[in-house]
Design an enzyme around this catalytic site. Structure first.
Site, PDB file in Angstrom:
ATOM      1  N   HIS A   4       0.845  -1.195   0.000  1.00 52.34           N
ATOM      2  CA  HIS A   4       0.000   0.000   0.000  1.00 52.34           C
ATOM      3  C   HIS A   4       0.877   1.240   0.000  1.00 52.34           C
ATOM      4  CE1 HIS A   4      -3.158   2.810   1.115  1.00 52.34           C
ATOM      5  NE2 HIS A   4      -3.993   1.881   0.693  1.00 52.34           N
TER       6      HIS A   4
ATOM      7  N   ASP B 114      -7.903  -5.719   0.158  1.00 50.93           N
ATOM      8  CA  ASP B 114      -8.382  -6.609  -0.903  1.00 50.93           C
ATOM      9  C   ASP B 114      -7.957  -8.060  -0.731  1.00 50.93           C
ATOM     10  OD1 ASP B 114      -9.663  -4.595  -2.464  1.00 50.93           O
ATOM     11  OD2 ASP B 114      -7.688  -3.863  -3.020  1.00 50.93           O
TER      12      ASP B 114
HETATM   13  N1  CMC Z   1       4.025  -7.696  -4.627  1.00 46.73           N
HETATM   14  C1  CMC Z   1       5.375  -7.688  -4.816  1.00 46.73           C
HETATM   15  N2  CMC Z   1       6.114  -6.574  -4.741  1.00 46.73           N
HETATM   16  C2  CMC Z   1       5.502  -5.427  -4.448  1.00 46.73           C
HETATM   17  C3  CMC Z   1       4.114  -5.363  -4.229  1.00 46.73           C
HETATM   18  C4  CMC Z   1       3.361  -6.555  -4.320  1.00 46.73           C
HETATM   19  N3  CMC Z   1       2.050  -6.568  -4.118  1.00 46.73           N
HETATM   20  N4  CMC Z   1       3.748  -4.087  -3.969  1.00 46.73           N
HETATM   21  C5  CMC Z   1       4.883  -3.377  -4.021  1.00 46.73           C
HETATM   22  N5  CMC Z   1       5.943  -4.174  -4.304  1.00 46.73           N
HETATM   23  C6  CMC Z   1       7.361  -3.775  -4.392  1.00 46.73           C
HETATM   24  C7  CMC Z   1       7.666  -3.023  -5.666  1.00 46.73           C
HETATM   25  O1  CMC Z   1       8.056  -3.885  -6.692  1.00 46.73           O
HETATM   26  C8  CMC Z   1       8.744  -2.072  -5.225  1.00 46.73           C
HETATM   27  O2  CMC Z   1       9.931  -2.804  -5.132  1.00 46.73           O
HETATM   28  P1  CMC Z   1      11.351  -2.088  -5.515  1.00 46.73           P
HETATM   29  O3  CMC Z   1      11.484  -0.929  -4.563  1.00 46.73           O
HETATM   30  O4  CMC Z   1      12.373  -3.142  -5.341  1.00 46.73           O
HETATM   31  O5  CMC Z   1      11.208  -1.646  -6.956  1.00 46.73           O
HETATM   32  C9  CMC Z   1       8.347  -1.717  -3.780  1.00 46.73           C
HETATM   33  O6  CMC Z   1       7.594  -2.843  -3.318  1.00 46.73           O
HETATM   34  C10 CMC Z   1       7.492  -0.451  -3.673  1.00 46.73           C
HETATM   35  O7  CMC Z   1       6.359  -0.602  -4.530  1.00 46.73           O
HETATM   36  P2  CMC Z   1       5.695   0.579  -5.353  1.00 46.73           P
HETATM   37  O8  CMC Z   1       5.016   0.000  -6.550  1.00 46.73           O
HETATM   38  O9  CMC Z   1       6.677   1.673  -5.565  1.00 46.73           O
HETATM   39  O10 CMC Z   1       4.611   1.067  -4.303  1.00 46.73           O
HETATM   40  P3  CMC Z   1       3.395   2.029  -4.606  1.00 46.73           P
HETATM   41  O11 CMC Z   1       3.138   2.744  -3.342  1.00 46.73           O
HETATM   42  O12 CMC Z   1       3.648   2.830  -5.826  1.00 46.73           O
HETATM   43  O13 CMC Z   1       2.213   1.005  -4.956  1.00 46.73           O
HETATM   44  C11 CMC Z   1       0.430  -0.535  -4.717  1.00 46.73           C
HETATM   45  C12 CMC Z   1       1.227   0.602  -4.056  1.00 46.73           C
HETATM   46  C13 CMC Z   1      -0.768  -0.844  -3.827  1.00 46.73           C
HETATM   47  C14 CMC Z   1      -0.063  -0.112  -6.092  1.00 46.73           C
HETATM   48  C15 CMC Z   1       1.358  -1.797  -4.825  1.00 46.73           C
HETATM   49  O14 CMC Z   1       1.763  -2.203  -3.540  1.00 46.73           O
HETATM   50  C16 CMC Z   1       0.674  -2.943  -5.584  1.00 46.73           C
HETATM   51  O15 CMC Z   1       0.733  -2.992  -6.803  1.00 46.73           O
HETATM   52  N6  CMC Z   1       0.033  -3.891  -4.828  1.00 46.73           N
HETATM   53  C17 CMC Z   1      -0.715  -4.953  -5.481  1.00 46.73           C
HETATM   54  C18 CMC Z   1      -2.063  -4.435  -5.946  1.00 46.73           C
HETATM   55  C19 CMC Z   1      -3.002  -4.215  -4.788  1.00 46.73           C
HETATM   56  O16 CMC Z   1      -3.170  -5.055  -3.917  1.00 46.73           O
HETATM   57  N7  CMC Z   1      -3.697  -3.061  -4.799  1.00 46.73           N
HETATM   58  C20 CMC Z   1      -4.688  -2.707  -3.794  1.00 46.73           C
HETATM   59  C21 CMC Z   1      -4.248  -1.564  -2.932  1.00 46.73           C
HETATM   60  S1  CMC Z   1      -5.253  -1.342  -1.449  1.00 46.73           S
HETATM   61  C22 CMC Z   1      -6.840  -0.968  -1.973  1.00 46.73           C
HETATM   62  C23 CMC Z   1      -6.917   0.163  -2.935  1.00 46.73           C
HETATM   63  O17 CMC Z   1      -6.302   1.200  -2.780  1.00 46.73           O
HETATM   64  O18 CMC Z   1      -7.685   0.021  -3.892  1.00 46.73           O
END
Ligand code: CMC
Length: 429
Positions: A306, A363
């Site tokens: 998140h 989720d």
């Molecule tokens: N699985 C594996 N690696 C992950 C995940 C995951 N679910 N989420 C983040 N990472 C890694 C990412 O690859 C990055 O690694 P590195 O620094 O080595 O490149 C690091 O963690 C930071 O991730 P980010 O993408 O920069 O984080 P963000 O804040 O931009 O994204 C997020 C947040 C929710 C989009 C992301 O965690 C994600 O894609 N999660 C899976 C989808 C999900 O469950 N979404 C629902 C969010 S909660 C309800 C809502 O808001 O709708």
């Protein structure tokens, strides 16, 4: 004297005021940055940018705290109904008995969509995703209230809000019935909000759906947990559209589109698809987790991570408990729950997830509850949208009632081609 933050650029020093929120959140007000320095603030993905001041929802992502209008989510999930929470978010107070009855009556009186809208459902192919139908139909519903388009008034806002909250549920159920070729079921005024939704989804013209009170309560709680979450992608979209003074229905329709993506609300569908694939492949989760850590085909553990929570999402804690209780009480044995619990255990003990502070989000377990209730997979994100509606409405209201509010209009750093000449077509290669 108020505290100031100093920024040095090219040997010159500039001062900007510190601002603090009621929970001591700190920010630097850079609204005069460009005028004073000629620079803009660059913040890809807005991870450090406060786009507004808001009095609706408070999150402390480090401590795992979520409050609506100051009230902890744990208390609301245990004690309140979704309609009460909707009132709280929009009206900024918990309703007393009379107010709640009045608001519930308003929802009931406005739950039917205009009969002319039924033909619009016919236009969608049976393959249409219900989120596409939902967004289009919310915008279409707005057309039946032309007064919406021309003005915003505080007095008529309550009725517009009630229409939207009541009708999003009717539209959602109708789009499901249509997608399955089933006859449309009209709402019944004596059912409460969530029971009425289940009735419109699952009753038949010749037989009422038998409802389990625990299933109704679990779904009502899912709506409560999704009702608001400060400046997430869809809410920011709603505020962005609202800032142009587009009407409430158009702004909410845009919110539905933003919510649809698998990184946001679409994650609840993606989690179940992921668990189903793991189940079908016979993997116990180990191979999948390795693929995630090796970034194979951009795989992510859906339902984890998140932008704001760097601790266990408080909503996920409540949902996980409800999921276990509901499945036990309904005598549902879902193999996907075992896989989900195994993935969670692996992730919480794995340095990849620990270092990045990745925890289950709202989720991760919500889909397993919805499956147990009988809600089909393609409707999961629609359920999120029904729940999020009060939050979008409260944010829309905040934008429209800020008389000093400006249109939302971020800047950019241009990295494209420098000044170039127009080449006539005959000279192009
Ligand atoms: N699985 C594996 N690696 C992950 C995940 C995951 N679910 N989420 C983040 N990472 C890694 C990412 O690859 C990055 O690694 P590195 O620094 O080595 O490149 C690091 O963690 C930071 O991730 P980010 O993408 O920069 O984080 P963000 O804040 O931009 O994204 C997020 C947040 C929710 C989009 C992301 O965690 C994600 O894609 N999660 C899976 C989808 C999900 O469950 N979404 C629902 C969010 S909660 C309800 C809502 O808001 O709708």
């Amino acid at each position: 004297m108020s505290k100031m933050a100093k920024i040095d650029i090219d040997g010159k020093s500039y001062e900007f005021p510190y601002i603090t929120g009621t929970e001591n959140e700190k920010g630097i007000d850079i609204s005069t940055l460009r005028a004073k320095t000629g620079c803009i603030a660059y913040d890809e993905g807005y991870a450090n940018t406060g786009s507004c001041k808001s009095a609706i929802t408070y999150i402390d992502g480090e401590k795992g705290i979520l409050r609506y209008r100051g009230i902890p989510i744990e208390e609301l999930a245990e004690k309140a109904s979704f309609v009460e929470v909707a009132y709280l978010l929009i009206m900024n107070k918990l309703p007393n008995g009379t107010e709640l009855r009045r608001f519930s009556d308003l929802l009931t009186r406005n739950e039917m969509i205009h009969e002319d809208m039924k033909v619009h459902f016919e236009g969608f192919p049976s393959t249409a995703h219900p989120m596409a139908i939902l967004s289009a139909m919310i915008n279409a519903a707005g057309c039946f209230y032309p007064e919406l388009v021309h003005s915003y008034s505080e007095e008529s806002f309550e009725i517009q809000a009630a229409r939207l909250i009541a009708q999003v549920r009717t539209i959602a159920a109708f789009s499901y019935r249509k997608s399955r070729g089933l006859p449309i079921i009209y709402p019944k005024p004596f059912y409460r909000y969530t029971a009425n939704f289940l009735h419109m989804m699952f009753s038949e013209p010749y037989q009422d759906y038998e409802m389990d009170p625990e299933a109704i309560r679990a779904l009502d709680m899912i709506f409560i947990l999704h009702a608001d979450h400060e400046q997430n992608c869809s809410t920011s979209t709603v505020r962005m559209v609202a800032s142009s003074h587009a009407n409430l229905f158009a702004s909410a329709a845009a919110g539905v589109c933003a919510l649809w993506g698998p990184r946001h609300g679409g994650a609840n569908q993606a989690v179940i698809e992921m668990l189903q694939n793991i189940y079908k492949s016979g993997d116990d989760g180990t191979a999948f987790m390795e693929a995630v850590k090796n970034r194979q085909e951009g795989k992510r553990l859906m339902g984890f991570g998140h932008r704001v929570y760097k601790n266990y999402d408080p909503r996920a804690k409540i949902i996980k408990q409800t999921c276990n209780d509901l499945l036990r009480n309904l005598h549902v044995d879902d193999p996907l729950l075992d896989i989900a619990q195994r993935l969670e255990d692996k992730a919480l003990n794995d340095p990849y997830f620990i270092e990045r502070k990745l925890y289950p989000n709202v989720d991760f377990y919500s889909g397993i509850i919805m499956r147990a209730i009988g809600i089909p997979l393609e409707m999961f994100t629609v359920i999120f949208a029904i729940g999020r509606m009060p939050g979008w409405i409260a944010n829309y209201k905040e934008v429209r009632e800020d008389l000093k509010g400006r249109i939302y209009r971020p800047r950019q750093i241009y990295v494209g081609s420098p000044l170039s000449e127009y080449t006539p077509i005959k000279d192009r290669n």
